[in-house]
Design a protein around this motif. Structure first.
Motif, short mmCIF file in Angstrom:
data_model
loop_
_atom_site.label_atom_id
_atom_site.label_comp_id
_atom_site.label_asym_id
_atom_site.label_seq_id
_atom_site.Cartn_x
_atom_site.Cartn_y
_atom_site.Cartn_z
N ASN A 446 -29.57 66.21 156.40
CA ASN A 446 -29.32 67.55 155.88
C ASN A 446 -29.42 68.56 157.02
OD1 ASN A 446 -28.95 69.01 153.24
ND2 ASN A 446 -30.59 70.22 154.15
N ALA A 447 -28.50 69.52 157.04
CA ALA A 447 -28.45 70.45 158.17
C ALA A 447 -28.39 71.91 157.75
CB ALA A 447 -27.24 70.13 159.05
N ALA A 482 -28.41 65.92 146.53
CA ALA A 482 -28.05 67.20 145.91
C ALA A 482 -29.22 68.16 145.94
CB ALA A 482 -27.58 66.97 144.47
N ALA A 483 -30.41 67.68 145.59
CA ALA A 483 -31.58 68.54 145.54
C ALA A 483 -31.88 69.13 146.92
CB ALA A 483 -32.78 67.76 145.01
N VAL A 484 -31.80 68.30 147.94
CA VAL A 484 -32.11 68.78 149.29
C VAL A 484 -31.09 69.83 149.73
CG1 VAL A 484 -32.21 68.07 151.72
CG2 VAL A 484 -33.36 66.70 149.97
N TRP A 485 -29.81 69.57 149.48
CA TRP A 485 -28.79 70.55 149.88
C TRP A 485 -28.94 71.86 149.11
CZ3 TRP A 485 -24.88 73.54 147.97
CH2 TRP A 485 -23.98 74.08 148.90
N LEU A 486 -29.14 71.77 147.81
CA LEU A 486 -29.30 72.97 146.99
C LEU A 486 -30.53 73.77 147.42
CD1 LEU A 486 -28.44 71.40 143.53
CD2 LEU A 486 -27.08 73.14 144.71
N GLU A 489 -29.57 75.60 150.54
CA GLU A 489 -28.60 76.66 150.25
C GLU A 489 -29.27 77.84 149.57
OE1 GLU A 489 -24.74 78.39 150.29
OE2 GLU A 489 -25.68 76.74 151.41
N CYS A 490 -30.20 77.57 148.66
CA CYS A 490 -30.94 78.67 148.01
C CYS A 490 -31.69 79.49 149.05
CB CYS A 490 -31.93 78.11 146.99
SG CYS A 490 -31.16 77.48 145.48
N ALA A 491 -32.30 78.80 150.01
CA ALA A 491 -33.04 79.51 151.06
C ALA A 491 -32.10 80.32 151.95
CB ALA A 491 -33.83 78.51 151.89
N GLN A 492 -30.94 79.75 152.27
CA GLN A 492 -29.96 80.48 153.07
C GLN A 492 -29.52 81.74 152.35
OE1 GLN A 492 -28.85 80.10 156.08
NE2 GLN A 492 -28.82 77.94 156.68
#
Length: 520
Positions: A446-447, A482-486, A489-492
């Motif tokens: 994850n990036a 999915a959980a890690v990406w979301l 993204e929420c933090a971004q």
């Protein structure tokens, strides 16, 4: 295009492209031209239309790409100087040919070449370098870094391992890196991710079909991986269709972590969420929760009895639970149920069970105690996971990981894969470069996590996101990705100033945008 190729896999892709009839000189020509294009854009960004550019070339194909880039930059009117590390007679094959096509003299590389330069193109060494830099290369790299001149690296910054993202000696710090066909794991794994700067992937004519032979098992996390499996609410459905997530609360003074997890599970779509715990903890939770239900569940067999209702199909244990034999026993009870399980924080450390200082001194892997006739150790946990059919997701940070699995060798990918194979669980090894690994060898990096995601409670929310997706019967590996990406993204979207409570509240916006993609 989210496959990540190790250096050996990229070498195979190059070989397959050549065997299909694509001349390797053509590939190098396109690669160098792509580097030149990015360099021109940097000159514009720096407001230096007449930038003086130094191209540092090494003895391999990276140097060949550098010769091509220099030629194109000269044709576009830039003041370009090319310096070669090593003897020209050491150049072989395509690199030698591209050096021949450079119309001006090649000068020997030295620390003095940087004077009055505006941009450095680093073509010294590529991703396959397997040894530390030495001699003149060390002095040159250190001078480039000390100069503060913006650097564009070809493939990877010189000195960086393209597969692991690690380095054992000096390494170029680049502002941009131009790589070809696909990224490598080292572009995303720390510290490589930091050293590469912005990574641009140039397509140079290698056909996608070579991936059918290469069969990469590492991917960059992206919705393309899991969006088709995402459990969107359906017309005519009801909350019972969307699963019942259970969160085991810690004691009264440590209930906040469980509430963060429960909120995350509810926001991500679980139909029902219940926080369970002893009477004092439940009283505290009841004072804070509304849509999330609470239930007093206390006593040695109470949680196991509660989970016998198969409608309660996913459970999270560990956040704020306290480290000890009681937590370990509850984890084992959870694992005897049919519910999908997320084990976080204290649920993991309770199977090591020594003080933090003792664990750090011993490198992990200690015994805790006995639960009746049963020894409690990491192997006890792993055996219980392997005996069940319902999925288990472990969510350790680096400290918890080392305590549970010990000092595993290799890169972060290697360690996460080994841990997943050993435990039988999906492993989310958290960090700036979170790695998700499955027992079958699949792995994802994850990036998209910003630095402000490192805040108290954010991991509890992540565990809740995983829990909520498991409750909705999303496959465990997809749910973890999915959980890690979301989460990232929420933090971004929120930005600087984020606290854990903000993450679930950003999720509707992120999910709304994702859902719009599925309409086309």
């Amino acid at each position: 295009m989210n496959e990540l190729l190790t250096t050996s896999e990229m070498g195979e892709a190059d070989r397959l492209a050549a065997e299909s009839g694509i001349p390797t000189l053509d590939l190098m020509e396109r690669a160098g031209r792509s580097v030149a294009d990015v360099t021109v854009k940097m000159a514009v960004e720096l407001a230096r239309p007449n930038a003086r550019i130094v191209v540092l070339c090494g003895p391999g194909n990276n140097g060949g790409d550098g010769f091509v880039a220099a030629r194109y930059l000269r044709e576009r009117g830039f003041d370009v100087r090319v310096f070669l590390l090593g003897e020209r007679t050491a150049l072989k094959g395509d690199a030698a040919e591209m050096a021949r096509r450079w119309p001006l003299p090649l000068r020997p590389a030295s620390v003095d070449v940087l004077q009055s330069m505006n941009i450095v193109v680093d073509g010294l060494f590529g991703a396959g370098l397997s040894r530390p830099l030495e001699g003149e290369a060390v002095d040159l790299v250190q001078s480039v870094n000390a100069s503060g001149i913006p650097v564009i690296a070809i493939d990877v910054p010189s000195g960086l391992d393209g597969t692991t993202g690690e380095h054992s000696g000096p390494v170029i710090r680049a502002r941009k890196t131009v790589t070809f066909f696909r990224k490598k794991p080292g572009h995303l794994l720390m510290p490589g991710r930091d050293l590469c700067g912005d990574v641009i992937v140039a397509q140079i004519g290698i056909p996608d079909r070579v991936l059918e032979t290469v069969k990469p098992t590492i991917h960059e996390n992206h919705p393309l991986l899991w969006l088709n499996a995402y459990p969107w609410a359906k017309d005519g459905g009801n909350k019972y269709d969307r699963g019942h997530a259970v969160v085991a609360s810690g004691p009264a003074q440590q209930t906040g972590a469980a509430r963060l997890g429960a909120r995350g599970a509810l926001r991500i779509g679980a139909g029902l969420v219940t926080a369970v715990g002893n009477a004092p903890a439940t009283a505290v939770n009841a004072a804070h929760l509304t849509a999330i239900m609470v239930r007093i569940v206390e006593g040695k067999t109470a949680l196991a009895e509660f989970l016998k209702d198969a409608r309660r199909n996913a459970v999270l244990i560990g956040p704020g639970a306290s480290v000890g034999i009681d937590t370990a026993a509850e984890v084992l009870a959870v694992l005897k149920s049919s519910a999908a399980a997320v084990l976080d924080a204290d649920a993991l450390t309770s199977f090591v069970g020594k003080s933090n200082d003792a664990v750090r001194a011993e490198g992990g892997m200690g015994f805790l105690a006995r639960n009746g006739d049963e020894e409690i150790s990491p192997d006890t946990l792993f055996a219980a996971i392997r005996e069940r059919t319902a999925p288990v997701v472990l969510t350790p940070h680096e400290g918890e990981f080392k305590r549970l699995f010990g000092e595993l060798p290799g890169s972060k990918i290697d360690r996460a894969r080994a841990a997943s194979a050993k435990s039988g669980a999906i492993v989310i090894l958290k960090g700036t470069d979170t790695v998700i690994a499955a027992p079958d060898g699949r792995s994802v990096i994850n990036a998209n996590a910003p630095p402000w995601l490192a805040t108290a409670g954010s991991g509890d929310v992540l565990a809740g996101f995983v829990l909520g997706l498991l409750a909705q019967r999303m496959g465990a590996f997809d749910a973890a990705c999915a959980a890690v990406w979301l989460h990232g993204e929420c933090a971004q979207r929120f930005g600087i100033g984020l606290i854990a409570e903000d993450l679930p509240e950003m999720l509707p916006q992120v999910l709304r945008d994702l859902h719009a993609r599925t309409a086309y």
